[in-house]
Design a protein around this motif. Structure first.
Motif, PDB file in Angstrom:
ATOM      1  N   ALA A   7     -32.389   7.551 -22.261  1.00 56.17           N
ATOM      2  CA  ALA A   7     -32.659   6.227 -21.694  1.00 56.17           C
ATOM      3  C   ALA A   7     -31.960   5.190 -22.560  1.00 56.17           C
ATOM      4  CB  ALA A   7     -34.166   5.977 -21.664  1.00 56.17           C
ATOM      5  N   LEU A   8     -30.987   4.515 -21.980  1.00 54.11           N
ATOM      6  CA  LEU A   8     -30.222   3.495 -22.696  1.00 54.11           C
ATOM      7  C   LEU A   8     -30.666   2.135 -22.161  1.00 54.11           C
ATOM      8  CD1 LEU A   8     -27.942   3.824 -24.774  1.00 54.11           C
ATOM      9  CD2 LEU A   8     -26.300   3.666 -22.902  1.00 54.11           C
ATOM     10  N   VAL A   9     -31.362   1.387 -23.010  1.00 54.71           N
ATOM     11  CA  VAL A   9     -31.901   0.100 -22.565  1.00 54.71           C
ATOM     12  C   VAL A   9     -31.002  -1.029 -23.066  1.00 54.71           C
ATOM     13  CG1 VAL A   9     -33.895  -1.452 -22.655  1.00 54.71           C
ATOM     14  CG2 VAL A   9     -34.248   1.029 -22.635  1.00 54.71           C
ATOM     15  N   LEU A  10     -30.444  -1.815 -22.150  1.00 53.30           N
ATOM     16  CA  LEU A  10     -29.517  -2.888 -22.518  1.00 53.30           C
ATOM     17  C   LEU A  10     -30.128  -4.244 -22.216  1.00 53.30           C
ATOM     18  CD1 LEU A  10     -26.131  -1.604 -21.039  1.00 53.30           C
ATOM     19  CD2 LEU A  10     -27.123  -1.136 -23.253  1.00 53.30           C
ATOM     20  N   SER A  11     -30.085  -5.132 -23.208  1.00 48.45           N
ATOM     21  CA  SER A  11     -30.498  -6.517 -22.987  1.00 48.45           C
ATOM     22  C   SER A  11     -29.398  -7.430 -23.485  1.00 48.45           C
ATOM     23  CB  SER A  11     -31.778  -6.846 -23.767  1.00 48.45           C
ATOM     24  OG  SER A  11     -32.831  -5.996 -23.409  1.00 48.45           O
ATOM     25  N   ALA A  12     -29.358  -8.641 -22.918  1.00 47.00           N
ATOM     26  CA  ALA A  12     -28.358  -9.628 -23.337  1.00 47.00           C
ATOM     27  C   ALA A  12     -28.712 -10.949 -22.689  1.00 47.00           C
ATOM     28  CB  ALA A  12     -26.968  -9.207 -22.863  1.00 47.00           C
ATOM     29  N   PRO A  13     -28.336 -12.054 -23.321  1.00 46.01           N
ATOM     30  CA  PRO A  13     -28.484 -13.318 -22.583  1.00 46.01           C
ATOM     31  C   PRO A  13     -27.561 -13.300 -21.381  1.00 46.01           C
ATOM     32  CG  PRO A  13     -27.367 -13.674 -24.691  1.00 46.01           C
ATOM     33  CD  PRO A  13     -27.787 -12.238 -24.657  1.00 46.01           C
ATOM     34  N   LEU A  80     -39.728 -12.726 -10.865  1.00 43.22           N
ATOM     35  CA  LEU A  80     -40.369 -11.518 -11.397  1.00 43.22           C
ATOM     36  C   LEU A  80     -39.416 -10.334 -11.286  1.00 43.22           C
ATOM     37  CD1 LEU A  80     -43.892 -11.946  -9.728  1.00 43.22           C
ATOM     38  CD2 LEU A  80     -43.288 -12.350 -12.125  1.00 43.22           C
ATOM     39  N   TYR A  81     -39.419  -9.507 -12.322  1.00 40.67           N
ATOM     40  CA  TYR A  81     -38.591  -8.302 -12.362  1.00 40.67           C
ATOM     41  C   TYR A  81     -39.456  -7.157 -12.871  1.00 40.67           C
ATOM     42  CZ  TYR A  81     -34.469 -11.420 -12.372  1.00 40.67           C
ATOM     43  OH  TYR A  81     -33.527 -12.362 -12.071  1.00 40.67           O
ATOM     44  N   GLY A  82     -39.249  -5.945 -12.346  1.00 37.00           N
ATOM     45  CA  GLY A  82     -40.013  -4.805 -12.850  1.00 37.00           C
ATOM     46  C   GLY A  82     -39.282  -3.494 -12.643  1.00 37.00           C
ATOM     47  N   THR A  83     -39.554  -2.540 -13.546  1.00 35.02           N
ATOM     48  CA  THR A  83     -38.940  -1.210 -13.476  1.00 35.02           C
ATOM     49  C   THR A  83     -39.939  -0.229 -12.874  1.00 35.02           C
ATOM     50  OG1 THR A  83     -37.766  -1.677 -15.530  1.00 35.02           O
ATOM     51  CG2 THR A  83     -37.928   0.637 -14.886  1.00 35.02           C
ATOM     52  N   PRO A  84     -39.611   0.384 -11.729  1.00 37.32           N
ATOM     53  CA  PRO A  84     -40.528   1.371 -11.139  1.00 37.32           C
ATOM     54  C   PRO A  84     -40.784   2.531 -12.109  1.00 37.32           C
ATOM     55  CG  PRO A  84     -38.816   0.759  -9.577  1.00 37.32           C
ATOM     56  CD  PRO A  84     -38.431   0.170 -10.898  1.00 37.32           C
ATOM     57  N   LEU A  85     -42.039   2.863 -12.301  1.00 39.61           N
ATOM     58  CA  LEU A  85     -42.436   3.852 -13.317  1.00 39.61           C
ATOM     59  C   LEU A  85     -42.169   5.297 -12.887  1.00 39.61           C
ATOM     60  CD1 LEU A  85     -43.986   4.564 -15.955  1.00 39.61           C
ATOM     61  CD2 LEU A  85     -46.088   4.384 -14.663  1.00 39.61           C
ATOM     62  N   ALA A  86     -42.681   5.681 -11.710  1.00 38.08           N
ATOM     63  CA  ALA A  86     -42.634   7.093 -11.316  1.00 38.08           C
ATOM     64  C   ALA A  86     -41.190   7.575 -11.163  1.00 38.08           C
ATOM     65  CB  ALA A  86     -43.404   7.302 -10.016  1.00 38.08           C
ATOM     66  N   ALA A  87     -40.361   6.772 -10.510  1.00 36.37           N
ATOM     67  CA  ALA A  87     -38.970   7.169 -10.273  1.00 36.37           C
ATOM     68  C   ALA A  87     -38.239   7.351 -11.607  1.00 36.37           C
ATOM     69  CB  ALA A  87     -38.272   6.105  -9.442  1.00 36.37           C
ATOM     70  N   THR A  88     -38.510   6.455 -12.544  1.00 30.98           N
ATOM     71  CA  THR A  88     -37.863   6.498 -13.849  1.00 30.98           C
ATOM     72  C   THR A  88     -38.223   7.773 -14.608  1.00 30.98           C
ATOM     73  OG1 THR A  88     -38.021   4.116 -13.951  1.00 30.98           O
ATOM     74  CG2 THR A  88     -37.704   5.247 -16.031  1.00 30.98           C
ATOM     75  N   PHE A 100     -30.959   1.128 -18.336  1.00 30.22           N
ATOM     76  CA  PHE A 100     -31.920   0.095 -17.949  1.00 30.22           C
ATOM     77  C   PHE A 100     -31.338  -1.253 -18.344  1.00 30.22           C
ATOM     78  CE2 PHE A 100     -35.702   2.738 -17.235  1.00 30.22           C
ATOM     79  CZ  PHE A 100     -35.264   3.926 -17.785  1.00 30.22           C
ATOM     80  N   ASP A 101     -31.214  -2.127 -17.377  1.00 27.63           N
ATOM     81  CA  ASP A 101     -30.720  -3.485 -17.645  1.00 27.63           C
ATOM     82  C   ASP A 101     -31.929  -4.390 -17.557  1.00 27.63           C
ATOM     83  OD1 ASP A 101     -29.865  -6.082 -17.232  1.00 27.63           O
ATOM     84  OD2 ASP A 101     -28.182  -5.533 -15.957  1.00 27.63           O
ATOM     85  N   ILE A 102     -32.550  -4.683 -18.705  1.00 27.93           N
ATOM     86  CA  ILE A 102     -33.791  -5.465 -18.639  1.00 27.93           C
ATOM     87  C   ILE A 102     -33.850  -6.527 -19.737  1.00 27.93           C
ATOM     88  CG2 ILE A 102     -35.140  -3.664 -17.509  1.00 27.93           C
ATOM     89  CD1 ILE A 102     -36.349  -2.922 -20.046  1.00 27.93           C
ATOM     90  N   ASP A 103     -34.698  -7.506 -19.551  1.00 22.06           N
ATOM     91  CA  ASP A 103     -34.767  -8.615 -20.499  1.00 22.06           C
ATOM     92  C   ASP A 103     -35.574  -8.200 -21.741  1.00 22.06           C
ATOM     93  OD1 ASP A 103     -37.508  -8.858 -19.643  1.00 22.06           O
ATOM     94  OD2 ASP A 103     -37.401 -10.896 -20.435  1.00 22.06           O
TER      95      ASP A 103
END
Ligand code: ADP
Ligand code: 5GP
Length: 202
Positions: A7-13, A80-88, A100-103
């Motif tokens: 799982a590669l989680v990316l955040s950025a302004p 609002l933004y959210g990551t679906p749990l079960a699919a992930t 994952f592109d998340i804040d």
């Protein structure tokens, strides 16, 4: 036993170049899956429902949230933004590497629920260039650009706790750093559980 996906989680302004870097990573490593988030934001030109985001109205999002549908969720720039749990979880268990592109707020939640993930923060070379890129992209109105610039400083304060910081000045250099983080992840012993065992058994 099959290895779990990375799982590669990316955040950025907003405007730092995360989408550009992700597209490149997906082009080089097509087996990656992109974690498709739900959002209440309106689709931008060219965005496709189910591919870029699952676009929902606020009531639908809130009802999914009440059913614990999300591994994390956050309000970002008024939407609002959210990551679906079960699919992930299912995809990672099947050995699919995921981006994952998340804040920063969502990433902090995933740090707890998905602690084996790798957290990468992408920085612009400086604030002036960030503003230039937001305008260059031409997708947001002036109010949105100002709100995103205002949030950028607050978000960048959180960069400290990420596993890797990548400054996206020269795109090729930044991309090399991103692929290095990913490739390093694939070399961890936990990702190759039977490598040594099998070798010794021969
Ligand atoms: P984000 O997804 O972080 O909001 P984008 O990937 O949409 O950012 O990039 C914002 C704008 O900056 C786009 O027009 C993109 O082409 C441009 N851009 C991205 N990386 C670079 C770079 N290294 N140098 C110059 N421009 C860039
Ligand atoms: P955009 O509207 O530009 O696509 O995204 C705005 C911000 O929302 C970005 O910082 C992006 O990383 C973040 N974001 C997108 N999806 C999610 C998600 O599922 N959860 C969280 N917490 N943030 C997200």
């Amino acid at each position: 036993m099959q290895r779990e996906g990375i799982a590669l989680v990316l955040s950025a302004p907003s405007g730092a170049g995360k989408t550009t870097l992700v597209k490149r990573l997906l082009a080089e490593f097509p087996h990656f899956s992109y974690s498709v988030s739900c959002t209440t934001r309106a689709p931008r030109q060219g965005e496709v429902n189910g591919r870029d985001y699952i676009f929902l109205d606020r009531a639908a999002f809130e009802s999914l949230r009440a059913e614990n549908h999300f591994a994390e969720w956050a309000e970002v720039h008024g939407n609002l933004y959210g990551t679906p749990l079960a699919a992930t979880r299912a995809m990672l268990r099947q050995g699919r590497d995921m981006i994952f592109d998340i804040d920063v707020q969502g990433a902090a939640q995933l740090k707890v629920t998905l602690e084996e993930a790798r957290f990468v923060f992408i920085l612009p070379p400086d604030m002036k260039e960030l503003e230039r890129r937001l305008r260059l992209r031409g997708l947001d109105d002036e109010d949105t650009i100002q709100r995103r610039l205002g949030n950028a400083r607050r978000e960048m304060q959180e960069a400290r706790w990420y596993d890797a910081l990548i400054v996206n000045d020269n795109l090729d250099v930044a991309y090399d750093a991103l692929r290095a983080v990913y490739l390093a992840g694939t070399l961890a012993p936990g990702r190759n559980p039977h490598l040594v065992e099998n070798m010794l058994a021969l």
